[in-house]
Scaffold this active site. Structure first.
Site, PDB file in Angstrom:
ATOM      1  N   ASN A 127      87.487  91.250 117.996  1.00 42.73           N
ATOM      2  CA  ASN A 127      87.835  92.372 117.104  1.00 42.73           C
ATOM      3  C   ASN A 127      87.007  93.614 117.418  1.00 42.73           C
ATOM      4  OD1 ASN A 127      85.342  91.601 116.206  1.00 42.73           O
ATOM      5  ND2 ASN A 127      85.977  91.052 114.130  1.00 42.73           N
ATOM      6  N   ASP A 171      70.988  89.748 117.409  1.00 45.48           N
ATOM      7  CA  ASP A 171      71.333  89.176 116.105  1.00 45.48           C
ATOM      8  C   ASP A 171      70.895  87.715 116.007  1.00 45.48           C
ATOM      9  OD1 ASP A 171      73.167  88.222 117.972  1.00 45.48           O
ATOM     10  OD2 ASP A 171      74.858  89.301 117.129  1.00 45.48           O
TER      11      ASP A 171
HETATM   12  C1  GLP Z   1      79.033  86.637 118.837  1.00 43.86           C
HETATM   13  C2  GLP Z   1      77.791  87.503 119.045  1.00 43.86           C
HETATM   14  C3  GLP Z   1      78.089  88.726 119.858  1.00 43.86           C
HETATM   15  C4  GLP Z   1      78.877  88.339 121.099  1.00 43.86           C
HETATM   16  C5  GLP Z   1      80.211  87.764 120.674  1.00 43.86           C
HETATM   17  C6  GLP Z   1      81.118  87.367 121.827  1.00 43.86           C
HETATM   18  O1  GLP Z   1      79.722  86.905 117.690  1.00 43.86           O
HETATM   19  N1  GLP Z   1      77.188  87.894 117.819  1.00 43.86           N
HETATM   20  O2  GLP Z   1      76.867  89.368 120.215  1.00 43.86           O
HETATM   21  O3  GLP Z   1      79.074  89.453 121.918  1.00 43.86           O
HETATM   22  O4  GLP Z   1      79.948  86.603 119.899  1.00 43.86           O
HETATM   23  O5  GLP Z   1      80.818  86.085 122.269  1.00 43.86           O
HETATM   24  P1  GLP Z   1      81.444  85.391 123.538  1.00 43.86           P
HETATM   25  O6  GLP Z   1      80.744  85.997 124.707  1.00 43.86           O
HETATM   26  O7  GLP Z   1      81.113  83.945 123.394  1.00 43.86           O
HETATM   27  O8  GLP Z   1      82.887  85.664 123.535  1.00 43.86           O
END
Ligand code: GLP
Length: 260
Positions: free
Chosen positions: A136, A67
């Site tokens: 979530n 993304d």
């Molecule tokens: C973002 C990304 C996800 C990722 C998530 C968790 O929203 N779009 O791909 O898995 O965050 O991030 P973190 O690893 O910083 O908790």
């Protein structure tokens, strides 16, 4: 589903890196889907180490990021493009023309998303998807209620995700873009192999729902129960709410594996 519970974040990252490296050694031209966020930083650091010290060769690998935010100026330090080059691509020998990240500044995000989906197909589909998970249960930026049949497309971020990601924008939720381009659930499920990394107690509820809960669009990651080759790499905190597996534990050094 296979679940590997590591004693801590470092061991989790190293175990996940071993699986990624094994894939590259088996199929040097593998096509990867790659995540951003805090969780995969240890994995990227270990892959960089393996490249520098053990000669792990990324030259034929293709990558597709899951993304990217829509609308951040070119080179913005909170963009996923900046993150990927800064934390990973600049330190390994991935060929620049094999790196794919949705262009968050494309004039027509719908068209950009369709082109991205097509580029994945043209590359032969994703061999190996590496995922993180939101609190979530989002994967990529597929928020609750995303249709399981979704492909790459522009999306709106959930309020909870904007709040969680504000830490990458000097703590200011108002600076977090409201939209992103994300691979869809079907795009991810089409990958031949999937691994998901989760660390910390704030992920334990989502992990429990993902593995033990009903398969529902309200918890996007729960769809992974239906994937034929999916492994979760967790640290103890993220695994905190998991019930013991009916199939027992497979002991390892610093890790234990469970099969559900
Ligand atoms: C973002 C990304 C996800 C990722 C998530 C968790 O929203 N779009 O791909 O898995 O965050 O991030 P973190 O690893 O910083 O908790």
């Amino acid at each position: 589903m296979k679940v590997i519970v590591a004693d801590d974040y470092e061991i989790m990252s190293r175990e996940a890196a071993k699986i990624v490296a094994a894939e590259i050694r088996k199929k040097p031209d593998s096509v990867f889907a790659l995540p951003t966020g805090g969780t995969p930083l240890g994995l990227y650091a270990e892959l960089i180490r393996m490249h520098k010290e053990e000669g792990l060769d990324f030259s034929r690998v293709s990558t597709f990021n899951l993304d990217e935010y829509i609308g951040l100026p070119d080179g913005h330090e909170s963009s996923y493009s900046f993150y990927m080059y800064d934390r990973f691509f600049n330190h390994v020998n991935v060929s620049r023309d094999k790196i794919h990240i949705p262009r968050g500044l494309a004039k027509d995000p719908e068209e950009e998303a369709a082109t991205y989906e097509w580029a994945i197909k043209r590359a032969g589909g994703i061999d190996f998807a590496v995922l993180g998970i939101g609190r979530n249960g989002h994967i990529g930026f597929n928020e609750p209620k995303t249709e399981f049949g979704s492909l790459t497309r522009p999306i709106y971020l959930a309020k909870r995700t904007i709040e969680a990601n504000a830490r990458f924008f000097d703590g200011d939720p108002d600076s977090v873009p409201r939209q992103a381009i994300s691979m869809g659930i079907r795009t991810i499920m089409n990958a031949r192999k999937v691994i998901l990394l989760a660390s910390g107690p704030e992920k334990s509820r989502a992990i429990n729902q993902t593995i033990h809960g009903p398969v529902t669009e309200m918890v996007p990651s729960s769809v992974l129960q239906l994937h034929p080759d999916c492994t979760f790499f967790l640290d103890r905190d993220a695994a905190g709410e998991l019930k013991p597996s009916p199939n027992g534990f497979i002991p390892g050094s610093g890790t234990r594996s469970m099969v559900y």
